[in-house]
Scaffold this motif. Structure first.
Motif, short mmCIF file in Angstrom:
data_model
loop_
_atom_site.label_atom_id
_atom_site.label_comp_id
_atom_site.label_asym_id
_atom_site.label_seq_id
_atom_site.Cartn_x
_atom_site.Cartn_y
_atom_site.Cartn_z
N VAL A 1 -3.23 -43.10 0.95
CA VAL A 1 -4.33 -43.74 0.25
C VAL A 1 -5.12 -44.64 1.21
O VAL A 1 -6.33 -44.84 1.03
CB VAL A 1 -3.79 -44.51 -0.99
N VAL A 2 -4.46 -45.16 2.25
CA VAL A 2 -5.18 -45.97 3.24
C VAL A 2 -6.07 -45.08 4.12
O VAL A 2 -7.20 -45.43 4.44
CB VAL A 2 -4.19 -46.82 4.08
N TYR A 3 -5.54 -43.90 4.49
CA TYR A 3 -6.40 -42.93 5.17
C TYR A 3 -7.60 -42.58 4.29
O TYR A 3 -8.72 -42.43 4.77
CB TYR A 3 -5.62 -41.64 5.48
N GLY A 4 -7.34 -42.46 2.99
CA GLY A 4 -8.43 -42.14 2.05
C GLY A 4 -9.46 -43.26 2.01
O GLY A 4 -10.67 -43.00 1.97
N LEU A 5 -8.99 -44.49 2.04
CA LEU A 5 -9.89 -45.65 2.02
C LEU A 5 -10.76 -45.66 3.27
O LEU A 5 -11.98 -45.80 3.20
CB LEU A 5 -9.04 -46.94 1.95
N TRP A 6 -10.12 -45.47 4.41
CA TRP A 6 -10.85 -45.42 5.68
C TRP A 6 -11.84 -44.24 5.65
O TRP A 6 -12.99 -44.36 6.06
CB TRP A 6 -9.85 -45.26 6.83
N GLY A 7 -11.37 -43.11 5.13
CA GLY A 7 -12.23 -41.93 5.03
C GLY A 7 -13.46 -42.21 4.19
O GLY A 7 -14.58 -41.88 4.56
N THR A 8 -13.25 -42.86 3.04
CA THR A 8 -14.36 -43.13 2.12
C THR A 8 -15.39 -44.06 2.74
O THR A 8 -16.59 -43.84 2.62
CB THR A 8 -13.81 -43.79 0.83
N THR B 1 -2.42 -35.20 -1.04
CA THR B 1 -3.19 -35.42 -2.26
C THR B 1 -4.26 -36.49 -2.13
O THR B 1 -5.45 -36.21 -2.19
CB THR B 1 -2.25 -35.81 -3.42
N MET B 2 -3.83 -37.74 -1.95
CA MET B 2 -4.75 -38.86 -2.18
C MET B 2 -5.94 -38.88 -1.22
O MET B 2 -7.08 -39.02 -1.65
CB MET B 2 -4.00 -40.19 -2.08
N ALA B 3 -5.66 -38.74 0.08
CA ALA B 3 -6.74 -38.84 1.05
C ALA B 3 -7.78 -37.74 0.80
O ALA B 3 -8.99 -37.98 0.84
CB ALA B 3 -6.19 -38.74 2.47
N VAL B 4 -7.28 -36.54 0.48
CA VAL B 4 -8.18 -35.42 0.22
C VAL B 4 -8.97 -35.67 -1.06
O VAL B 4 -10.19 -35.48 -1.11
CB VAL B 4 -7.38 -34.11 0.11
N LEU B 5 -8.26 -36.14 -2.07
CA LEU B 5 -8.92 -36.45 -3.35
C LEU B 5 -10.09 -37.41 -3.12
O LEU B 5 -11.15 -37.29 -3.74
CB LEU B 5 -7.88 -37.09 -4.28
N MET B 6 -9.91 -38.38 -2.21
CA MET B 6 -10.92 -39.42 -2.03
C MET B 6 -12.12 -38.98 -1.19
O MET B 6 -13.19 -39.55 -1.31
CB MET B 6 -10.26 -40.66 -1.40
N VAL B 7 -11.94 -37.95 -0.33
CA VAL B 7 -13.07 -37.59 0.55
C VAL B 7 -13.58 -36.16 0.36
O VAL B 7 -14.59 -35.80 0.95
CB VAL B 7 -12.72 -37.79 2.05
N ALA B 8 -12.92 -35.34 -0.47
CA ALA B 8 -13.25 -33.91 -0.49
C ALA B 8 -14.43 -33.58 -1.39
O ALA B 8 -14.96 -32.48 -1.34
CB ALA B 8 -12.04 -33.09 -0.90
N GLY B 9 -14.88 -34.51 -2.22
CA GLY B 9 -16.07 -34.26 -3.02
C GLY B 9 -15.81 -33.71 -4.40
O GLY B 9 -16.74 -33.52 -5.19
N ASN B 10 -14.55 -33.42 -4.73
CA ASN B 10 -14.18 -33.06 -6.10
C ASN B 10 -15.01 -31.91 -6.69
O ASN B 10 -15.51 -32.00 -7.80
CB ASN B 10 -14.36 -34.32 -6.97
#
Lengths: 344, 285
Positions: free
Chosen positions: A153-160, A267-276
């Motif tokens: 989720v931290v990778y996801g935050l940085w990604g976002t 899951t989480m990092a992809v969920l946050m940056v993949a565009g859904n």
């Protein structure tokens, strides 16, 4: 107490530390209790598979092959009358549960992540083993390990906040403008959320595992291979590419597959940056995508509202598909790594 | 001939420069991540977030901090007897064939994506068993994810107990249980604890398996095992960053910062335990 005399040289002597085996009776209670623990470990995976299969069964019958081949995910008209029936299973009218978009997104993002991560991880591992001075090795290894511990989720935050705007504002417009003639690179530059950002984040996330595995495989190889090649007059790069790497090929393939398996289930990092993305296949490398893992999280709330329950079961079916794919990839990886272990 | 050698040396140098550049690149990414989380996180930390609960998208993190601690603590309680017990059985009791099967099933468990574990428990416990979002469902999810790490470390540690020590103890007339408790167990303890701490580090950072098992709550967690959702830090990072408000972003950064600190501390202790273990093993040899 004569039975407690250690049997040296017998078959038991091969086992490292086995106080109980010399006197099974006195270890009975401990043996029973710990065997229950071992039984739980053994049954957990089987239980998970069987339960998901049982729960999913109506969805498997309703969806048939379309769960893998159809691009439309639609829980149906929740306020309509009548129902849509396939193979005796009823869902809301118009309900369709196609998972192709998610399957394609899962595979593409993990594959593209490998394209980025494999050369980088090889470079890092080779540097650590052959180029880094001894005193820098320990801190570098510690940093790589630290990287592996950062939560998804931290990778996801940085990604976002950092990666996605950079991709959306700079990388995507530049690439689509200058390299648009190459298939899959042209077209809409998008917002930054999408396949490219997901693959970058995945690549960064799986790199530490890959580096650690490749490094260990390289270190386990006898130094003489490298030295013999150097002594024959090759450059250090030739020694690595012509002598060392061919001898550890299966180990490296195993490392790549383990990382690939991780990337598939992330899951989480992809969920946050993949565009859904939903109901649309990616048009280019910057298109929004969705993965099986991400869609299970993002679609559950809507699936719960499906009165027929088939939507929830179809999500479970997708989870089962992911389970089976990961299982297959990990099995192949294990066989590869074991093959490498046996070769030296 | 000489130009040929020169070319090879140049090629070699070129590729090595690329390799070193990839290490530098990886470290720069790490720096960017750390810098980002630490700069924004420290700026977002205020004393009152430790004592106030989240209110909608603002407030503090007290409920999430307590929830994360509670979920991970219960997960440790659940995983220790199973993971370490199974490792003891495999190393001390198991027939060869079963030993391979247990190790294989742990290997398989390593490869199961965490979201699959989460969805399985959601379907089985939250829905079918009717527990609702709850502490036990969330902790069970974390325990299953920690299990392979704990098991593998314990298996390695108990397998590495030197045989001569065990034989010496038995030769001195110690009963098997005494030998196990006084010789094998102390020897294997540091390695086992290291695995447990690595598992704790993983559990602290998990999100996906908790979303549909622990749920989310704006209130302090209760100790009720079921029918009471629990908040946790990773949820804050995931959802609050997508809110359009500065206060919620601040909470997301603070939560990410606290998570990183917690994980670093556990990993550091785990590493220190490895060093301690290694030095003790050396002194024995």
């Amino acid at each position: 107490m004569a039975s407690l005399t250690p049997t040296v040289g017998g078959s038991r002597a091969r086992r490292a530390a086995v106080p109980f085996s010399q006197s099974p009776a006195s270890g009975t209670l401990a043996g029973v209790l710990t065997s229950i623990a071992a039984g739980i470990c053994l049954l957990l995976v089987v239980l998970m598979l069987l339960f998901l299969l049982w729960y999913t069964w109506p969805a498997i019958r309703y969806n048939g092959l379309s769960i893998l081949s159809d691009i439309t995910w639609n829980i149906g008209n929740q306020y309509g009358t009548g129902s849509s029936i396939h193979n005796g299973v009823a869902a809301e009218p118009g309900a369709e549960f196609g998972g192709l978009v998610f399957l394609v997104g899962t595979l593409l993002s993990a594959l593209l992540a490998m394209v980025f991560a494999v050369p980088l991880a090889l470079g890092v591992a080779l540097t650590i083993v052959y180029r880094l001075p001894e005193r820098l090795r320990l801190p570098t290894n510690a940093l790589i390990e630290l990287m592996a511990g950062i939560p998804s989720v931290v990778y996801g935050l940085w990604g976002t906040i950092v990666l996605v705007p950079w991709v959306g504002n700079h990388v995507a417009p530049f690439v689509t403008h200058h390299f648009g003639f190459i298939p899959f690179l042209g077209g809409d530059a998008g917002s930054g959320n999408g396949l490219f950002a997901a693959a970058i984040v995945l690549a960064i996330m799986v790199m530490p595992i890959m580096v650690a595995t490749v490094r260990d495989v390289l270190l386990a190889q006898p130094k003489s291979i490298y030295e013999a090649s150097m002594a024959l007059g090759s450059t250090s790069w030739q020694a690595v590419t012509h002598a060392v790497l061919p001898s550890v090929r299966t180990g490296i393939v195993g490392a790549i597959l383990v990382a690939f398996g991780r990337a598939l289930g992330e899951t989480m990092a992809v969920l946050m940056v993949a565009g859904n993305a939903i109901n649309i296949l990616p048009q280019n490398i910057f298109s929004p995508i969705n993965t099986i893992a991400a869609v299970v999280v993002s679609q559950l709330e809507s699936a719960v509202s499906d009165a027929s329950g088939v939507a929830q079961r179809s999500l479970a079916e997708l989870a089962l598909v992911l389970f089976v794919i990961s299982l297959a990839v990990n099995t192949i990886a294990r066989v590869a790594i074991r093959g490498q272990d046996r070769s030296h | 001939m000489v130009s040929h050698v020169k070319r090879n040396v140049a090629i070699s140098r070129f590729w090595w420069v690329l390799c070193i550049a990839s290490l530098v690149g990886a470290l720069l990414v790490l720096l960017s991540l750390f810098g980002f989380v630490f700069v924004r996180g420290i700026a977002a930390i205020r004393p009152d977030i430790f004592v106030t609960v989240t209110q909608g998208i603002a407030g503090g993190l007290a409920n999430a901090i307590a929830g994360t601690m509670l979920l991970v603590t219960l997960a440790v309680v659940l995983v220790v007897p199973v993971g370490i017990g199974a490792a003891i059985w495999v190393t001390q009791f198991a027939p060869d064939r079963l030993r391979i099967v247990v190790r294989l099933s742990i290997d398989v468990l390593f490869g199961v994506p965490s979201i699959v574990v989460g969805y399985f428990l959601y379907v089985a416990l939250v829905e079918t068993a009717g527990w609702g979002f709850s502490l036990v469902a969330g902790s069970l999810a974390l325990a299953i994810i920690m299990l392979p790490y704990v098991y593998r470390a314990a298996d390695l540690a108990f397998s590495a107990v030197p045989r001569d020590l065990v034989e010496a103890s038995v030769a001195l007339g110690a009963r098997p249980l005494t030998t196990f408790l006084r010789v094998a167990f102390p020897w294997a303890l540091p390695g086992t604890l290291t695995g447990l701490l690595i598992g704790v580090g993983i559990a602290l950072g998990e999100t996906a398996p908790l979303i549909y098992t622990a749920g989310w709550s704006n209130y302090m967690p209760t100790l009720a095992p079921t029918h009471s959702p629990v908040g946790y830090l990773t949820y804050v990072v995931w959802t609050f960053i997508n809110e359009p408000f500065k206060e919620s972003h601040q909470l997301a950064y603070a939560a990410a910062f606290l998570l990183m600190i917690g994980i670093f501390v556990t990993n550091f202790v785990a590493r220190a335990a490895v060093e301690y273990w290694a030095s003790r093993t050396r002194s024995h040899a």
